[in-house]
Design a protein around this motif. Structure first.
Motif, mmCIF file in Angstrom:
data_model
loop_
_atom_site.group_PDB
_atom_site.id
_atom_site.type_symbol
_atom_site.label_atom_id
_atom_site.label_comp_id
_atom_site.label_asym_id
_atom_site.label_seq_id
_atom_site.Cartn_x
_atom_site.Cartn_y
_atom_site.Cartn_z
ATOM 1 N N ALA A 72 0.825 -1.208 0.000
ATOM 2 C CA ALA A 72 0.000 0.000 0.000
ATOM 3 C C ALA A 72 0.859 1.259 0.000
ATOM 4 O O ALA A 72 0.580 2.205 -0.735
ATOM 5 N N CYS A 73 1.924 1.273 0.812
ATOM 6 C CA CYS A 73 2.723 2.499 0.925
ATOM 7 C C CYS A 73 3.557 2.765 -0.326
ATOM 8 O O CYS A 73 3.923 3.903 -0.585
ATOM 9 N N ALA A 74 3.833 1.739 -1.118
ATOM 10 C CA ALA A 74 4.615 1.926 -2.338
ATOM 11 C C ALA A 74 3.728 1.979 -3.585
ATOM 12 O O ALA A 74 4.224 2.205 -4.685
ATOM 13 N N GLY A 75 2.422 1.745 -3.406
ATOM 14 C CA GLY A 75 1.528 1.736 -4.564
ATOM 15 C C GLY A 75 1.867 0.624 -5.539
ATOM 16 O O GLY A 75 1.742 0.777 -6.756
ATOM 17 N N LEU A 76 2.270 -0.515 -5.003
ATOM 18 C CA LEU A 76 2.734 -1.634 -5.812
ATOM 19 C C LEU A 76 1.764 -2.799 -5.689
ATOM 20 O O LEU A 76 1.358 -3.155 -4.586
ATOM 21 N N SER A 124 12.717 1.442 -4.612
ATOM 22 C CA SER A 124 11.887 2.455 -3.963
ATOM 23 C C SER A 124 10.896 1.859 -2.958
ATOM 24 O O SER A 124 10.279 2.594 -2.189
ATOM 25 N N VAL A 125 10.748 0.524 -2.938
ATOM 26 C CA VAL A 125 9.827 -0.127 -1.999
ATOM 27 C C VAL A 125 10.560 -0.291 -0.671
ATOM 28 O O VAL A 125 11.365 -1.201 -0.498
ATOM 29 N N THR A 126 10.289 0.629 0.255
ATOM 30 C CA THR A 126 10.953 0.601 1.566
ATOM 31 C C THR A 126 9.920 0.451 2.675
ATOM 32 O O THR A 126 9.953 1.159 3.678
ATOM 33 N N ILE A 159 6.435 -9.193 4.477
ATOM 34 C CA ILE A 159 7.836 -8.884 4.778
ATOM 35 C C ILE A 159 7.982 -7.372 4.882
ATOM 36 O O ILE A 159 7.223 -6.615 4.284
ATOM 37 N N ASP A 160 8.972 -6.944 5.642
ATOM 38 C CA ASP A 160 9.295 -5.519 5.766
ATOM 39 C C ASP A 160 10.536 -5.279 4.920
ATOM 40 O O ASP A 160 11.644 -5.639 5.313
ATOM 41 N N ASN A 161 10.360 -4.672 3.758
ATOM 42 C CA ASN A 161 11.464 -4.478 2.826
ATOM 43 C C ASN A 161 12.395 -3.341 3.242
ATOM 44 O O ASN A 161 13.377 -3.072 2.578
ATOM 45 N N SER A 162 12.113 -2.691 4.377
ATOM 46 C CA SER A 162 12.999 -1.627 4.846
ATOM 47 C C SER A 162 14.114 -2.164 5.736
ATOM 48 O O SER A 162 15.058 -1.445 6.066
#
Length: 171
Positions: A72-76, A124-126, A159-162
């Motif tokens: 959701a936060c990356a619009g992916l 950019s997906v963090t 998963i948390d990609n950050s």
């Protein structure tokens, strides 16, 4: 004469009407359960492993299964095809028994199917990424769900990609 014709017509169509209204809807009730794991294999790169447990008395599974992803936060969002790696008959039977898998004459049978895909996420997906898979419908042999054939088999992992260097889902 007209009453006799109506009676004969009713006798002819009554069985058809009864058959029509008593027909059952068929479902692909072969899904017993599933699991999905995301293993980090490099920055922003994950190996997805989907395990599906199938009732051998149901329909077969395709050799490819789509795994959906969403952030959701990356619009992916999208899906990636996972390829079947293996099929194992995991039915527990007595020494003289057989399972119903692979043409066996047993009453029951369960197969474990393993699928795999690799996904490269944009740098950019963090944030969190959700991987999911679903299949209609749950197996009728399940007794802890009311009307299991009206429910999907669904599994997901997040998963948390950050997280540096990268994050794995629990197994």
């Amino acid at each position: 004469m007209k009453n006799l014709f109506k009676l004969k017509t009713a006798r002819l169509f009554l069985p058809l009407i009864i058959a029509f209204f008593s027909a059952k809807t068929s479902y692909a009730t072969h899904g017993l359960g599933s699991d999905i794991v995301a293993q980090c294999i490099g920055p922003n790169q994950y190996k997805l492993i989907l395990t599906v447990y199938r009732d051998c008395n149901g329909t077969s599974l395709n050799n490819n299964q789509d795994i959906d992803y969403f952030s959701a936060c990356a619009g992916l969002s999208g899906s990636i095809p996972a390829t079947k790696l293996s099929v194992t008959n995991i039915t527990q039977v007595c020494p003289t028994g057989q399972s119903s898998c692979n043409g066996g004459t047993g009453t029951f049978g369960v197969e474990k199917h393993i699928f795999e895909a690799t996904i490269n996420l944009p740098a950019s997906v963090t944030c969190d990424v959700r991987f999911s898979w679903s299949l209609c419908c749950r197996n009728l042999a399940l007794t802890n769900i009311a009307n299991p054939n009206s429910e999907n088999v669904y599994t997901e992992t997040i998963i948390d990609n950050s997280v540096a260097p990268c994050n794995n889902s629990p197994e």
